[in-house]
Design a protein around this motif. Structure first.
Motif, PDB file in Angstrom:
ATOM      1  N   MET A 112       8.496   2.155  -1.051  1.00  0.00           N
ATOM      2  CA  MET A 112       7.425   0.361  -1.435  1.00  0.00           C
ATOM      3  C   MET A 112       7.021   0.407  -0.441  1.00  0.00           C
ATOM      4  SD  MET A 112       7.786  -1.961  -3.664  1.00  0.00           S
ATOM      5  CE  MET A 112       8.084  -1.511  -4.957  1.00  0.00           C
ATOM      6  N   THR A 113       4.402   0.333  -0.470  1.00  0.00           N
ATOM      7  CA  THR A 113       4.318  -0.206   0.261  1.00  0.00           C
ATOM      8  C   THR A 113       3.784  -1.472   0.075  1.00  0.00           C
ATOM      9  OG1 THR A 113       3.768   2.080   0.844  1.00  0.00           O
ATOM     10  CG2 THR A 113       3.230   0.798   2.794  1.00  0.00           C
ATOM     11  N   LEU A 114       3.811  -2.285   0.617  1.00  0.00           N
ATOM     12  CA  LEU A 114       3.099  -3.621   0.527  1.00  0.00           C
ATOM     13  C   LEU A 114       1.791  -3.658   1.152  1.00  0.00           C
ATOM     14  CD1 LEU A 114       3.979  -6.187  -0.880  1.00  0.00           C
ATOM     15  CD2 LEU A 114       4.779  -7.032   0.967  1.00  0.00           C
ATOM     16  N   THR A 115       0.650  -3.758   1.252  1.00  0.00           N
ATOM     17  CA  THR A 115      -0.881  -3.726   1.323  1.00  0.00           C
ATOM     18  C   THR A 115      -1.779  -4.628   0.880  1.00  0.00           C
ATOM     19  OG1 THR A 115      -0.419  -1.098   1.932  1.00  0.00           O
ATOM     20  CG2 THR A 115      -2.918  -1.794   1.549  1.00  0.00           C
ATOM     21  N   ASP A 116      -2.174  -4.902   2.357  1.00  0.00           N
ATOM     22  CA  ASP A 116      -3.018  -5.556   2.130  1.00  0.00           C
ATOM     23  C   ASP A 116      -4.426  -5.090   1.518  1.00  0.00           C
ATOM     24  OD1 ASP A 116      -4.630  -5.390   4.431  1.00  0.00           O
ATOM     25  OD2 ASP A 116      -4.304  -7.112   5.576  1.00  0.00           O
ATOM     26  N   LYS A 117      -5.546  -6.509   0.973  1.00  0.00           N
ATOM     27  CA  LYS A 117      -7.070  -5.550   0.843  1.00  0.00           C
ATOM     28  C   LYS A 117      -7.778  -5.290   1.590  1.00  0.00           C
ATOM     29  CE  LYS A 117     -10.300 -10.124   1.340  1.00  0.00           C
ATOM     30  NZ  LYS A 117      -8.823 -11.283   1.174  1.00  0.00           N
ATOM     31  N   PHE A 118      -7.118  -5.100   3.017  1.00  0.00           N
ATOM     32  CA  PHE A 118      -7.861  -4.491   4.294  1.00  0.00           C
ATOM     33  C   PHE A 118      -7.066  -3.258   4.563  1.00  0.00           C
ATOM     34  CE2 PHE A 118      -8.791  -8.782   4.682  1.00  0.00           C
ATOM     35  CZ  PHE A 118     -10.249  -8.604   4.653  1.00  0.00           C
ATOM     36  N   GLY A 119      -6.419  -2.561   3.801  1.00  0.00           N
ATOM     37  CA  GLY A 119      -5.222  -1.196   3.739  1.00  0.00           C
ATOM     38  C   GLY A 119      -4.250  -1.007   4.731  1.00  0.00           C
ATOM     39  N   ARG A 120      -3.936  -2.521   5.369  1.00  0.00           N
ATOM     40  CA  ARG A 120      -3.273  -2.739   5.978  1.00  0.00           C
ATOM     41  C   ARG A 120      -1.644  -2.859   5.207  1.00  0.00           C
ATOM     42  NH1 ARG A 120      -6.078  -7.633   9.070  1.00  0.00           N
ATOM     43  NH2 ARG A 120      -5.593  -8.888   7.086  1.00  0.00           N
ATOM     44  N   PRO A 121      -1.080  -1.464   5.973  1.00  0.00           N
ATOM     45  CA  PRO A 121       0.421  -2.135   5.547  1.00  0.00           C
ATOM     46  C   PRO A 121       1.312  -3.163   6.508  1.00  0.00           C
ATOM     47  CG  PRO A 121       0.210   0.104   6.328  1.00  0.00           C
ATOM     48  CD  PRO A 121      -1.162  -0.728   6.727  1.00  0.00           C
ATOM     49  N   ILE A 122       2.073  -3.944   5.471  1.00  0.00           N
ATOM     50  CA  ILE A 122       2.801  -5.161   5.753  1.00  0.00           C
ATOM     51  C   ILE A 122       4.103  -4.582   6.105  1.00  0.00           C
ATOM     52  CG2 ILE A 122       3.455  -7.436   5.265  1.00  0.00           C
ATOM     53  CD1 ILE A 122      -0.209  -6.986   6.527  1.00  0.00           C
ATOM     54  N   THR A 123       5.172  -4.315   7.629  1.00  0.00           N
ATOM     55  CA  THR A 123       6.089  -4.063   6.992  1.00  0.00           C
ATOM     56  C   THR A 123       7.034  -4.830   8.068  1.00  0.00           C
ATOM     57  OG1 THR A 123       5.003  -2.491   8.890  1.00  0.00           O
ATOM     58  CG2 THR A 123       5.380  -1.642   7.222  1.00  0.00           C
ATOM     59  N   ASP A 124       6.494  -5.936   8.760  1.00  0.00           N
ATOM     60  CA  ASP A 124       6.835  -6.587   9.954  1.00  0.00           C
ATOM     61  C   ASP A 124       6.692  -8.516   9.254  1.00  0.00           C
ATOM     62  OD1 ASP A 124       7.732  -7.681  12.405  1.00  0.00           O
ATOM     63  OD2 ASP A 124       6.316  -6.862  13.039  1.00  0.00           O
ATOM     64  N   LEU A 125       8.487  -8.805   9.215  1.00  0.00           N
ATOM     65  CA  LEU A 125       8.375 -10.164   9.154  1.00  0.00           C
ATOM     66  C   LEU A 125       9.286 -11.222   9.500  1.00  0.00           C
ATOM     67  CD1 LEU A 125       8.459 -12.085   6.391  1.00  0.00           C
ATOM     68  CD2 LEU A 125      11.210 -11.631   6.306  1.00  0.00           C
ATOM     69  N   SER A 156      -8.627 -11.135  24.567  1.00  0.00           N
ATOM     70  CA  SER A 156      -9.994 -10.777  24.887  1.00  0.00           C
ATOM     71  C   SER A 156     -10.040  -8.947  24.344  1.00  0.00           C
ATOM     72  CB  SER A 156      -9.432 -10.635  26.550  1.00  0.00           C
ATOM     73  OG  SER A 156      -8.624  -9.897  26.902  1.00  0.00           O
ATOM     74  N   HIS A 157      -8.737  -8.457  23.570  1.00  0.00           N
ATOM     75  CA  HIS A 157      -8.701  -7.070  22.959  1.00  0.00           C
ATOM     76  C   HIS A 157      -8.111  -7.659  21.697  1.00  0.00           C
ATOM     77  CE1 HIS A 157      -9.204  -6.165  27.445  1.00  0.00           C
ATOM     78  NE2 HIS A 157      -9.883  -5.489  27.141  1.00  0.00           N
ATOM     79  N   PRO A 158      -8.698  -8.655  20.371  1.00  0.00           N
ATOM     80  CA  PRO A 158      -7.822  -8.906  19.539  1.00  0.00           C
ATOM     81  C   PRO A 158      -7.059  -6.991  18.921  1.00  0.00           C
ATOM     82  CG  PRO A 158      -9.824  -9.597  19.136  1.00  0.00           C
ATOM     83  CD  PRO A 158     -10.129  -8.635  20.604  1.00  0.00           C
ATOM     84  N   PHE A 159      -5.806  -7.215  18.254  1.00  0.00           N
ATOM     85  CA  PHE A 159      -5.700  -6.008  17.235  1.00  0.00           C
ATOM     86  C   PHE A 159      -5.307  -6.604  15.832  1.00  0.00           C
ATOM     87  CE2 PHE A 159      -2.339  -7.950  20.250  1.00  0.00           C
ATOM     88  CZ  PHE A 159      -2.018  -9.197  19.097  1.00  0.00           C
ATOM     89  N   CYS A 160      -6.568  -8.017  15.559  1.00  0.00           N
ATOM     90  CA  CYS A 160      -5.994  -8.067  14.363  1.00  0.00           C
ATOM     91  C   CYS A 160      -6.032  -6.698  12.782  1.00  0.00           C
ATOM     92  CB  CYS A 160      -6.809  -8.563  14.058  1.00  0.00           C
ATOM     93  SG  CYS A 160      -7.089 -10.313  14.237  1.00  0.00           S
ATOM     94  N   GLY A 161      -6.732  -6.350  13.197  1.00  0.00           N
ATOM     95  CA  GLY A 161      -7.525  -4.633  12.257  1.00  0.00           C
ATOM     96  C   GLY A 161      -6.076  -3.930  12.101  1.00  0.00           C
ATOM     97  N   HIS A 162      -4.761  -3.931  12.840  1.00  0.00           N
ATOM     98  CA  HIS A 162      -3.372  -3.126  12.880  1.00  0.00           C
ATOM     99  C   HIS A 162      -2.749  -4.093  12.397  1.00  0.00           C
ATOM    100  CE1 HIS A 162      -6.512   0.167  14.311  1.00  0.00           C
ATOM    101  NE2 HIS A 162      -6.336  -0.456  15.136  1.00  0.00           N
ATOM    102  N   CYS A 163      -2.378  -5.298  12.319  1.00  0.00           N
ATOM    103  CA  CYS A 163      -1.675  -6.109  11.802  1.00  0.00           C
ATOM    104  C   CYS A 163      -0.637  -6.246  10.659  1.00  0.00           C
ATOM    105  CB  CYS A 163      -2.405  -8.331  12.001  1.00  0.00           C
ATOM    106  SG  CYS A 163      -1.109  -9.100  11.537  1.00  0.00           S
TER     107      CYS A 163
END
Ligand code: SAM
Length: 340
Positions: free
Chosen positions: A1-14, A263-270
């Protein structure tokens, strides 16, 4: 099962903060006051939250704080977490625990109390540890942490973690201009001598004192330029979801990483969400609100109802932070009260 946000990012890390108390008063984090603002919960409550989130797709749990090793019972909590099984990543869909993967259980600590706890934590099922350390010079270390004699404790903690086989062992250093940017090369030497990965983190506006300005940030480009004066670096390919850019020295001895959210945000892969010590979900370090999971539990929600609540919260995960932009609004909590 995957938990995915509305931007398609899988949420695997708590990340779970198990206390917002801390025995250090690092200048870039705390005001120097003693107290916790939000208190903490019984471990059983965090365990239930973790169990529900693991059943929804979380595969990594990192314990943090405040200082997590201040909590009595942390070893037993790790043992209980280690009983949870992550959904199988090969997509077999099996419900049998024996077909599932063990959880990756990590810890972020200032290392002050680690020397005696490293082996018990490893025995309990901890996989990895990250130690925060912002200077390799003992006097500078004291100036930053505002606690006497911490340096020797932390070094002993790092060495005990290595002996216990808590591997890979990472040392995180937040660089703040005017305090420790001259520690870059000494940390390169430290990485090579101690066999640890040193990761430099750009200072973010999450401090209690609100001293952050763009100029206080020592950026990725500056760190690379300074380190290159010591020895050439070779970039190591890294997974897109990894926060750190990784480099090894040209002779293959020693690794450093740079985490550059400014300086190099990585939000797109959060892939992260956080639970605060008082049981609130935060979907971004820079959130201006949080979501009260613990209140749901107190109102008697079933596991299925908690899952529904969590799914709704995940859909509100912010697309990105706005550090340095004119519309930046400071987060509703500072780092020590979120859990880094
Ligand atoms: N007490 C533990 C420790 O020292 O690692 C865990 C909590 S501490 C808040 C987690 C991490 O956040 C540490 O590595 C710390 O250096 C980092 N941190 C704190 N404030 C920060 C800031 N304003 N910007 C970047 N990193 C920060």
């Amino acid at each position: 099962m995957t938990l995915t946000d509305k931007f398609g990012r899988p949420i695997t890390d708590l990340r779970i903060s198990i206390t917002d108390r801390c025995n250090y008063k690092c200048v870039y984090c705390r005001t120097g006051n003693e107290g916790a603002l939000y208190g903490d919960l019984p471990f059983d409550d965090y365990l239930r939250m973790a169990r529900v989130l693991v059943s929804m797709g979380v595969t990594k749990i990192r314990l943090t704080g405040g200082e997590p090793l201040l909590r009595k019972g942390v070893v037993e909590f790790v043992r209980d977490l280690a009983q949870l099984r992550a959904p199988n990543q090969n997509g077999s869909g099996s419900d049998r625990d024996s077909d599932k993967d063990p959880l990756d259980i990590a810890l972020t600590t200032n290392g002050h109390l680690l020397a005696d706890l490293a082996q018990p934590l490893k025995n309990a099922g901890l996989t990895r540890v990250t130690v925060s350390m912002d200077a390799v010079d003992p006097d500078r270390f004291t100036r930053i942490t505002r606690v006497p004699n911490g340096y020797d404790h932390v070094l002993a903690g790092i060495r005990a973690a290595r002996r216990a086989g808590l591997w890979p062992l990472k040392v995180n250093c937040v660089l703040m201009r005017g305090f420790n940017e001259d520690q870059i090369i000494p940390f390169g030497m430290f990485a090579r001598e101690e066999g640890v990965t040193v990761r430099f983190i750009e200072f973010m506006p999450l401090e209690e004192d609100r001293t952050w300005t763009p100029n206080t940030v020592v950026t990725l480009d500056e760190i690379l330029a300074r380190m290159a004066e010591y020895r050439p670096l070779v970039e190591i390919p890294h997974a897109r979801s990894e926060t750190a850019r990784r480099y090894r020295f040209d002779d293959g001895v020693g690794e450093i990483g740079i985490i550059a959210p400014v300086s190099h945000p990585f939000c797109g892969h959060c892939s992260r969400i956080r639970i605060t010590s008082d049981g609130k979900i935060r979907t971004c370090l820079f959130s201006v609100w949080d979501h009260d999971l613990h209140a749901q539990m107190q109102q008697g929600a079933s596991d299925e109802e908690l899952e529904d609540f969590i799914r709704g919260v995940i859909q509100k995960k912010e697309e990105r932070h706005h550090i340095g932009e004119p519309d930046f609004v400071p987060a509703s909590r500072t780092m020590v009260h979120i859990g880094g």
